[in-house]
Design an enzyme around this catalytic site. Structure first.
Site, PDB file in Angstrom:
ATOM      1  N   ASP A 127       0.834  -1.220   0.000  1.00 54.53           N
ATOM      2  CA  ASP A 127       0.000   0.000   0.000  1.00 54.53           C
ATOM      3  C   ASP A 127       0.862   1.262   0.000  1.00 54.53           C
ATOM      4  O   ASP A 127       1.808   1.370   0.774  1.00 54.53           O
ATOM      5  CB  ASP A 127      -0.896   0.036   1.237  1.00 54.53           C
ATOM      6  CG  ASP A 127      -1.904  -1.083   1.246  1.00 54.53           C
ATOM      7  OD1 ASP A 127      -1.758  -2.015   0.454  1.00 54.53           O
ATOM      8  OD2 ASP A 127      -2.830  -1.032   2.058  1.00 54.53           O
ATOM      9  N   ALA A 198      -2.103   0.912   6.504  1.00 57.71           N
ATOM     10  CA  ALA A 198      -2.173   2.060   5.591  1.00 57.71           C
ATOM     11  C   ALA A 198      -2.738   3.343   6.220  1.00 57.71           C
ATOM     12  O   ALA A 198      -3.462   3.302   7.213  1.00 57.71           O
ATOM     13  CB  ALA A 198      -2.984   1.690   4.365  1.00 57.71           C
ATOM     14  N   ARG A 280      -9.735   0.946   9.753  1.00 58.10           N
ATOM     15  CA  ARG A 280      -8.372   1.260   9.310  1.00 58.10           C
ATOM     16  C   ARG A 280      -8.344   2.167   8.077  1.00 58.10           C
ATOM     17  O   ARG A 280      -9.346   2.576   7.555  1.00 58.10           O
ATOM     18  CB  ARG A 280      -7.630  -0.046   9.011  1.00 58.10           C
ATOM     19  CG  ARG A 280      -8.203  -0.887   7.879  1.00 58.10           C
ATOM     20  CD  ARG A 280      -7.256  -2.076   7.606  1.00 58.10           C
ATOM     21  NE  ARG A 280      -7.718  -2.956   6.548  1.00 58.10           N
ATOM     22  CZ  ARG A 280      -8.481  -4.029   6.735  1.00 58.10           C
ATOM     23  NH1 ARG A 280      -8.898  -4.345   7.944  1.00 58.10           N
ATOM     24  NH2 ARG A 280      -8.843  -4.785   5.706  1.00 58.10           N
ATOM     25  N   ASP A 281      -7.124   2.435   7.643  1.00 59.47           N
ATOM     26  CA  ASP A 281      -6.834   3.144   6.386  1.00 59.47           C
ATOM     27  C   ASP A 281      -7.336   4.590   6.371  1.00 59.47           C
ATOM     28  O   ASP A 281      -8.082   4.997   5.471  1.00 59.47           O
ATOM     29  CB  ASP A 281      -7.412   2.378   5.174  1.00 59.47           C
ATOM     30  CG  ASP A 281      -6.832   0.983   5.042  1.00 59.47           C
ATOM     31  OD1 ASP A 281      -5.928   0.641   5.820  1.00 59.47           O
ATOM     32  OD2 ASP A 281      -7.303   0.223   4.168  1.00 59.47           O
ATOM     33  N   GLU A 357     -11.701  -1.136   1.247  1.00 57.74           N
ATOM     34  CA  GLU A 357     -10.377  -0.750   1.735  1.00 57.74           C
ATOM     35  C   GLU A 357      -9.903   0.577   1.134  1.00 57.74           C
ATOM     36  O   GLU A 357     -10.254   0.955   0.034  1.00 57.74           O
ATOM     37  CB  GLU A 357      -9.360  -1.848   1.395  1.00 57.74           C
ATOM     38  CG  GLU A 357      -9.806  -3.204   1.952  1.00 57.74           C
ATOM     39  CD  GLU A 357      -8.676  -4.193   2.073  1.00 57.74           C
ATOM     40  OE1 GLU A 357      -8.122  -4.291   3.170  1.00 57.74           O
ATOM     41  OE2 GLU A 357      -8.347  -4.868   1.083  1.00 57.74           O
TER      42      GLU A 357
HETATM   43  C1  FRU Z   1      -4.912  -3.248   1.547  1.00 57.85           C
HETATM   44  C2  FRU Z   1      -4.768  -3.530   3.026  1.00 57.85           C
HETATM   45  C3  FRU Z   1      -5.142  -2.306   3.843  1.00 57.85           C
HETATM   46  C4  FRU Z   1      -4.355  -2.488   5.083  1.00 57.85           C
HETATM   47  C5  FRU Z   1      -3.092  -3.165   4.590  1.00 57.85           C
HETATM   48  C6  FRU Z   1      -2.492  -4.149   5.534  1.00 57.85           C
HETATM   49  O1  FRU Z   1      -3.899  -3.755   0.786  1.00 57.85           O
HETATM   50  O2  FRU Z   1      -5.553  -4.625   3.397  1.00 57.85           O
HETATM   51  O3  FRU Z   1      -6.528  -2.198   4.051  1.00 57.85           O
HETATM   52  O4  FRU Z   1      -4.126  -1.279   5.722  1.00 57.85           O
HETATM   53  O5  FRU Z   1      -3.429  -3.807   3.382  1.00 57.85           O
HETATM   54  O6  FRU Z   1      -1.317  -4.675   5.041  1.00 57.85           O
END
Ligand code: FRU
Length: 621
Positions: A127, A198, A280-281, A357
């Site tokens: 990411d 991320a 997350r993210d 995501e």
């Molecule tokens: C997408 C993901 C994100 C997460 C990360 C973890 O590629 O699943 O949602 O933050 O990878 O490695």
């Protein structure tokens, strides 16, 4: 086919008498072209650039909008911003819409074929997110550097295990193509989480602001899947030699799921989800229409999944209700980016998909394009036409809180090609609709990912990219999109959002803004815009004719670093926080916006909202 890069810049004109509003060209609408990269070819993103049509479309902002944007103060403007969300209902990505997903010529990415150049010799990289300006434009630091942050893990780790040890690394480049590895961003032991996932990063006023996912807890013996959103900031040294981040502030957890709007890990564990839960993210977003500042993130619908009614029957109902992905949003509450108000989700994919995501928004021609990444295996079962592919999915609405409709009917914007269904992932759309991603498992020639895990480790390593994929270029028009070009591996172009342009330190009101627009600013760029870091009222200039770091023209009293001295008696606004706990400053003028409402409650949403009523069946009576 791989095109060389050519970044097209578009020049605006600011005619006389236009000072009450800002106008600037909608990306790609016209203009003379030039490329900062020697040898660049034509950018095929926008038809007008290839037809030589010179008529520009401009987006206009009223003076009020420019002021809202540039003079935004999170505390003072909290109620104004919040009011847009109080009765908000999340848009839905329905099963019916997802059943319209098709892999087409327009959305299918070209097959990535070896050899692949790697951005790093010793790290797997997946990411990625570039350093952005507050308005989302791609930042260029002194010395000419673009910065790219990535998740990373040592290449000695088996690709599948990388998520368990992820750290944030950074790279910098002058041409957006040749990246120099800068190292890990956070000193070991300072960041939250047993690993970091991320996020996003934004530069403002000489400081870099980092938002990231803290997964698990630092030092935990066994990794857990708790996810919280964390923040830190730093200064930086950026010159001809490179980029370094210095003087980090202590990391802080700034957002956790509340169990009312967003599912907690506990609620998820009490349900029967089989796919990893999400909170997350974080992705920073400043709404060009209002100036309000937000974090978008990936979440799940709060509560126990069994409360969700998909309108299906039997086992399928039970299974589909476990898929509860949503795109969350939180509103900024304070100047220091540490206090945020959770708001009802922008989009829910209940009964459709468990994972939405890395959500992010690009505003173009005044429309809000909401993008997210998703996997084939995270689509709910029983969809006619089957699950969608690993891909970039997108939705569009007329306002931030509008009713998002899937692009291209089902939502699919970029799909991995059918022959290589896992070749890339984690697509990220930039303001010019170029799309970054990383190379996942590639050149599998028919071997499925399930089979892959049973093959020798050496085979798994050989077929994992763990580096940046070729950048793609989208053309977007209304509700449809098309991949129109494939550029080099990991190319990050400098592009600008169509947000109002602010002079340094905000204030755009009145004559200052006129100067900025009319090219009277002392240090203007070719578009006649004020150059970054220029500040026409600045009293003290550095060698490049830019305003000296942290100069503040309204300040009457300067400290040694040319910063405005705290407590200079200039706190004029209600809610102004001088950062020193000076309450007098905070509450000096009391108008109604001064009282902050810390207990805003959003009603728990009706669990029956997912019922999809049969459209043409006879009802019982
Ligand atoms: C997408 C993901 C994100 C997460 C990360 C973890 O590629 O699943 O949602 O933050 O990878 O490695």
């Amino acid at each position: 086919m791989r095109h060389n890069f050519n970044n097209e810049r578009h020049r605006g004109h600011h005619g006389a008498g236009q000072f009450t509003s800002q106008q600037f060209p909608i990306a790609g609408s016209s203009g003379r072209e030039f490329s900062p990269i020697p040898g660049g070819g034509s950018n095929h993103n926008f038809p007008s650039s290839s037809t030589g049509n010179n008529s520009a479309n401009f987006r206009s902002f009223s003076q009020q909008q420019v002021q809202n944007f540039c003079n935004y103060k999170p505390k003072r403007d909290f109620n104004r911003c919040l009011s847009q969300h109080l009765n908000a209902v999340p848009s839905r990505w329905t099963r019916e819409q997802a059943e319209r997903i098709r892999i087409t010529r327009e959305n299918s990415a070209p097959v990535i074929s070896p050899p692949i150049p790697r951005i790093s010799e010793d790290l797997w990289v997946w990411d990625m997110w570039p350093l952005q300006e507050k308005d989302g434009s791609i930042a260029v630091l002194p010395g000419g550097w673009r910065v790219l942050f990535t998740l990373s893990a040592p290449r000695s780790v088996l690709p599948n295990n990388r998520h368990d040890v992820a750290r944030i690394a950074y790279f910098y480049s002058r041409d957006g193509l040749n990246w120099i590895q800068g190292g890990l961003v956070f000193e070991e032991g300072t960041a939250f989480g047993s690993r970091q996932w991320a996020g996003s990063a934004m530069i403002d006023n000489g400081k870099i602001h980092y938002f990231y996912t803290a997964s698990g807890r630092r030092g935990e013996a066994q990794i857990t899947y708790e996810q919280r959103i964390a923040y830190t900031s730093s200064g930086f040294v950026s010159d001809l030699d490179g980029v370094e981040f210095v003087n980090f502030t202590p990391h802080q957890i700034i957002l956790e799921p509340d169990g009312v709007l967003y599912q907690t890990l506990e609620q998820s564990e009490q349900s029967e989800s089989t796919i990893i839960y999400a909170f997350r993210d974080p992705w920073f977003f400043k709404d060009p229409a209002t100036g309000c500042e937000y974090l978008l993130f990936e979440g799940n619908i709060a509560g126990n999944n069994s409360e969700i009614n998909c309108g299906l029957t039997g086992e399928l109902e039970q299974q589909a209700s476990q898929y509860t992905g949503n795109i969350g949003i939180a509103l900024l509450r304070n100047n220091s980016y540490t206090s945020w108000q959770l708001l009802p989700a922008l989009l829910e994919a209940g009964c459709t998909n468990q994972q939405t995501e890395r959500p992010h928004i690009i505003v173009s021609s005044g429309r809000y394009y909401l993008f997210t990444d998703s996997h084939r295996f995270t689509f709910a079962p029983g969809l006619t036409n089957g699950p969608g592919p690993d891909g970039l999915y997108g939705f569009v609405a007329n306002t931030l809180r509008g009713n998002y409709q899937p692009l291209n009917s089902g939502g699919l914007v970029v799909s991995n090609p059918i022959e290589e269904p896992n070749q890339a992932y984690s697509w990220l759309v930039l303001p010019d609709f170029s799309v970054l991603s990383f190379i996942d498992t590639y050149n599998l020639q028919g071997i499925t990912t399930d089979e892959l895990s049973n093959l020798p480790e050496s085979f798994q390593i050989e077929h994992f990219g763990g580096t940046l994929a070729p950048t793609l270029q989208l053309r977007v028009s209304g509700r449809t999109t098309e991949i129109v070009a494939e550029y080099d591996f990991g190319l990050v172009m400098v592009s600008e959002t169509e947000s109002p342009k602010c002079c340094r330190n905000g204030n755009e009101d009145g004559p200052e803004n006129e100067r900025c627009q009319s090219c009277e600013c002392r240090n203007h760029n070719d578009d006649c815009g004020c150059r970054q870091n220029d500040h026409h009222k600045c009293r003290d200039y550095d060698d490049e004719c830019g305003c000296k770091h942290n100069d503040h023209h309204k300040c009457e009293d300067y400290d040694d670093d040319c910063r405005c001295k705290h407590n200079d008696g200039k706190c004029r606004r209600c809610g102004y926080d001088d950062g020193k706990g000076n309450d007098e400053c905070k509450y000096k003028q009391s108008d109604h916006r001064c009282s902050c409402n810390s207990s805003i409650q959003f009603p728990k949403l009706d669990p029956n909202r997912f019922v999809e009523r049969p459209r043409c069946g006879c009802s019982n009576n």
